[in-house]
Design an enzyme around this catalytic site. Sequence first.
Site: not given
Length: 171
Positions: A79, A81
């Site tokens: 999430y 990233a």
Amino acid sequence: AGKDLGGIAILVNNAGITRDGLLMRMKDADWDAVLATSLNAAFYTCRAAARGMLKQRYGRIVNISSILGLRGQGGQTNYCAAKAALFGFTKAYAQEVASRNITVNAVAPGLTETDMTAGMDPALWKTAIERIPLERAATPRDIANAVAFLASDEASYITGAILQVDGGLGM
């Protein structure tokens, strides 16, 4: 649909899912699903809207990211990233289309009262609220107001920006 309605003037990319877990145990499918939803979807929608916005020499694009894209959060590498990548995507695309009067910005919400956060453990919710200087979660209206501003003509000289709407958490 854009052709029938006169073209797309405003695009808000507001997609996100979580598939939390430690990186070393994360399934490929969980990584792929989160990146596809948060990042790939923005790519596809921007590309689809681009021709019309470029032709009409006007557009407002607002990508919804997350404060976690700036701060990180253990157990949510996929999430974080994806949401961090949206910041780079926003800045790069803003440079590509600025000369055509198209702005591209991102909103980075903090903890927000949504369906996605409704299932949070109450103790974790309490701890999260205690870390926020304004001592409350955002409401969907708080985030919508920031998006409405960035989509308006009042924000016509703002592009490539990341607007943190996080109650002060990111300072």
